[in-house]
Design a protein around this motif. Structure first.
Motif, PDB file in Angstrom:
ATOM      1  N   VAL A   1     -45.539  27.519  18.841  1.00  0.00           N
ATOM      2  CA  VAL A   1     -45.271  26.671  18.987  1.00  0.00           C
ATOM      3  C   VAL A   1     -44.176  26.631  20.325  1.00  0.00           C
ATOM      4  CG1 VAL A   1     -43.397  24.932  18.444  1.00  0.00           C
ATOM      5  CG2 VAL A   1     -45.590  26.059  16.442  1.00  0.00           C
ATOM      6  N   VAL A   2     -43.447  27.743  20.588  1.00  0.00           N
ATOM      7  CA  VAL A   2     -42.940  27.707  22.103  1.00  0.00           C
ATOM      8  C   VAL A   2     -42.910  27.805  22.985  1.00  0.00           C
ATOM      9  CG1 VAL A   2     -41.519  30.063  23.121  1.00  0.00           C
ATOM     10  CG2 VAL A   2     -40.871  29.085  20.500  1.00  0.00           C
ATOM     11  N   HIS A   3     -45.023  28.576  23.108  1.00  0.00           N
ATOM     12  CA  HIS A   3     -45.943  28.750  23.626  1.00  0.00           C
ATOM     13  C   HIS A   3     -46.988  26.942  23.966  1.00  0.00           C
ATOM     14  CE1 HIS A   3     -46.717  33.098  25.247  1.00  0.00           C
ATOM     15  NE2 HIS A   3     -46.929  32.983  23.826  1.00  0.00           N
ATOM     16  N   LEU A   4     -46.977  26.247  23.342  1.00  0.00           N
ATOM     17  CA  LEU A   4     -46.990  25.364  23.438  1.00  0.00           C
ATOM     18  C   LEU A   4     -45.471  23.986  24.163  1.00  0.00           C
ATOM     19  CD1 LEU A   4     -48.780  23.333  20.257  1.00  0.00           C
ATOM     20  CD2 LEU A   4     -49.624  23.250  21.856  1.00  0.00           C
ATOM     21  N   TYR A   5     -44.372  24.229  24.136  1.00  0.00           N
ATOM     22  CA  TYR A   5     -43.500  24.186  24.620  1.00  0.00           C
ATOM     23  C   TYR A   5     -43.375  24.388  26.198  1.00  0.00           C
ATOM     24  CZ  TYR A   5     -38.476  23.948  25.342  1.00  0.00           C
ATOM     25  OH  TYR A   5     -37.820  23.875  26.905  1.00  0.00           O
ATOM     26  N   VAL A   6     -43.608  25.764  26.252  1.00  0.00           N
ATOM     27  CA  VAL A   6     -43.293  25.731  27.896  1.00  0.00           C
ATOM     28  C   VAL A   6     -44.900  25.404  28.513  1.00  0.00           C
ATOM     29  CG1 VAL A   6     -43.310  27.704  28.679  1.00  0.00           C
ATOM     30  CG2 VAL A   6     -42.122  27.835  27.396  1.00  0.00           C
ATOM     31  N   ASP A   7     -45.883  25.845  28.056  1.00  0.00           N
ATOM     32  CA  ASP A   7     -46.761  25.416  28.843  1.00  0.00           C
ATOM     33  C   ASP A   7     -47.156  23.406  29.339  1.00  0.00           C
ATOM     34  OD1 ASP A   7     -47.883  28.011  28.878  1.00  0.00           O
ATOM     35  OD2 ASP A   7     -49.601  27.625  27.099  1.00  0.00           O
ATOM     36  N   GLY A   8     -46.360  22.737  28.245  1.00  0.00           N
ATOM     37  CA  GLY A   8     -46.696  21.634  28.239  1.00  0.00           C
ATOM     38  C   GLY A   8     -45.546  20.768  29.160  1.00  0.00           C
ATOM     39  N   MET A   9     -44.750  21.233  29.707  1.00  0.00           N
ATOM     40  CA  MET A   9     -43.770  21.569  30.451  1.00  0.00           C
ATOM     41  C   MET A   9     -44.515  21.588  31.859  1.00  0.00           C
ATOM     42  SD  MET A   9     -39.772  22.317  29.201  1.00  0.00           S
ATOM     43  CE  MET A   9     -39.699  24.082  29.806  1.00  0.00           C
ATOM     44  N   ALA A  10     -44.398  23.384  32.161  1.00  0.00           N
ATOM     45  CA  ALA A  10     -45.117  23.509  33.259  1.00  0.00           C
ATOM     46  C   ALA A  10     -46.373  23.141  33.351  1.00  0.00           C
ATOM     47  CB  ALA A  10     -45.939  24.822  32.736  1.00  0.00           C
ATOM     48  N   PHE A  11     -47.353  22.396  32.336  1.00  0.00           N
ATOM     49  CA  PHE A  11     -48.413  21.633  33.277  1.00  0.00           C
ATOM     50  C   PHE A  11     -48.466  19.771  32.532  1.00  0.00           C
ATOM     51  CE2 PHE A  11     -49.772  26.066  32.242  1.00  0.00           C
ATOM     52  CZ  PHE A  11     -50.180  26.392  33.746  1.00  0.00           C
ATOM     53  N   ALA A  12     -47.513  19.438  32.459  1.00  0.00           N
ATOM     54  CA  ALA A  12     -46.707  18.029  32.307  1.00  0.00           C
ATOM     55  C   ALA A  12     -48.246  18.090  30.957  1.00  0.00           C
ATOM     56  CB  ALA A  12     -47.275  16.967  33.036  1.00  0.00           C
ATOM     57  N   ASN A  13     -48.358  18.399  29.636  1.00  0.00           N
ATOM     58  CA  ASN A  13     -48.903  18.274  29.381  1.00  0.00           C
ATOM     59  C   ASN A  13     -48.187  17.825  27.879  1.00  0.00           C
ATOM     60  OD1 ASN A  13     -51.014  18.493  26.708  1.00  0.00           O
ATOM     61  ND2 ASN A  13     -52.080  20.318  27.107  1.00  0.00           N
ATOM     62  N   GLU A  14     -48.843  15.763  28.034  1.00  0.00           N
ATOM     63  CA  GLU A  14     -47.819  15.845  26.806  1.00  0.00           C
ATOM     64  C   GLU A  14     -48.762  16.004  25.296  1.00  0.00           C
ATOM     65  OE1 GLU A  14     -47.592  10.614  25.906  1.00  0.00           O
ATOM     66  OE2 GLU A  14     -48.391  11.164  27.273  1.00  0.00           O
ATOM     67  N   ALA A  15     -50.026  16.010  25.442  1.00  0.00           N
ATOM     68  CA  ALA A  15     -50.044  16.122  23.695  1.00  0.00           C
ATOM     69  C   ALA A  15     -49.841  17.426  23.730  1.00  0.00           C
ATOM     70  CB  ALA A  15     -51.890  16.245  24.235  1.00  0.00           C
ATOM     71  N   ALA A  16     -49.438  18.916  24.441  1.00  0.00           N
ATOM     72  CA  ALA A  16     -48.617  19.198  24.088  1.00  0.00           C
ATOM     73  C   ALA A  16     -47.411  19.717  23.242  1.00  0.00           C
ATOM     74  CB  ALA A  16     -49.282  20.885  25.030  1.00  0.00           C
ATOM     75  N   LEU A  17     -46.630  18.697  23.884  1.00  0.00           N
ATOM     76  CA  LEU A  17     -45.475  18.787  24.191  1.00  0.00           C
ATOM     77  C   LEU A  17     -45.171  17.333  22.594  1.00  0.00           C
ATOM     78  CD1 LEU A  17     -44.394  17.558  27.365  1.00  0.00           C
ATOM     79  CD2 LEU A  17     -43.924  19.868  26.295  1.00  0.00           C
TER      80      LEU A  17
END
Length: 119
Positions: free
Chosen positions: A10-26
């Motif tokens: 979940v933390v990886h989803l959050y950090v990657d979501g922020m870094a790559f502006a990935n709405e679905a991951a966030l």
């Protein structure tokens, strides 16, 4: 998968979501009623999950070859509740984030984020 591994995912989803502006991951990482709180410009800033995601999308994605900074310094788990301290970078700034997670219907979700920006 252990509970710690599931939380790390979940933390990886959050950090990657922020870094790559990935709405679905966030959206997958945060509970719909999550709060995101920190001091911005000398005043407390309280965001909903959707406001937080909108701010991330407005900032835009890091280049695809970027390796997001993510240093998980602590994970504490008690039953269906967990706390994570993670140091990461976003938009050229370094942050320490304190994430509260709750296991809901078998899935860990971030229900609260309190952040500190390093100067």
């Amino acid at each position: 998968m252990s509970e710690e591994q599931a939380i790390n995912a979940v933390v990886h989803l959050y950090v990657d979501g922020m870094a790559f502006a990935n709405e679905a991951a966030l959206r997958k990482a945060f509970h719909p009623n999550a709060s995101i709180v920190g001091n911005q410009g000398g005043a407390a800033e309280w965001l909903t999950r959707d406001d937080f995601i909108a701010a991330i999308l407005k900032e835009g994605s890091a280049p695809p070859e970027t390796q997001p900074v993510m240093d998980v310094e602590m994970i504490h788990i008690t039953g269906d509740a967990a706390s994570v301290k993670v140091v990461d970078e976003f938009a050229g700034s370094r942050y320490t984030d304190y994430l509260s997670l709750l296991k809901i219907e078998g899935r860990w979700l971030i229900v609260n984020k309190v952040w500190h920006i390093h100067s």
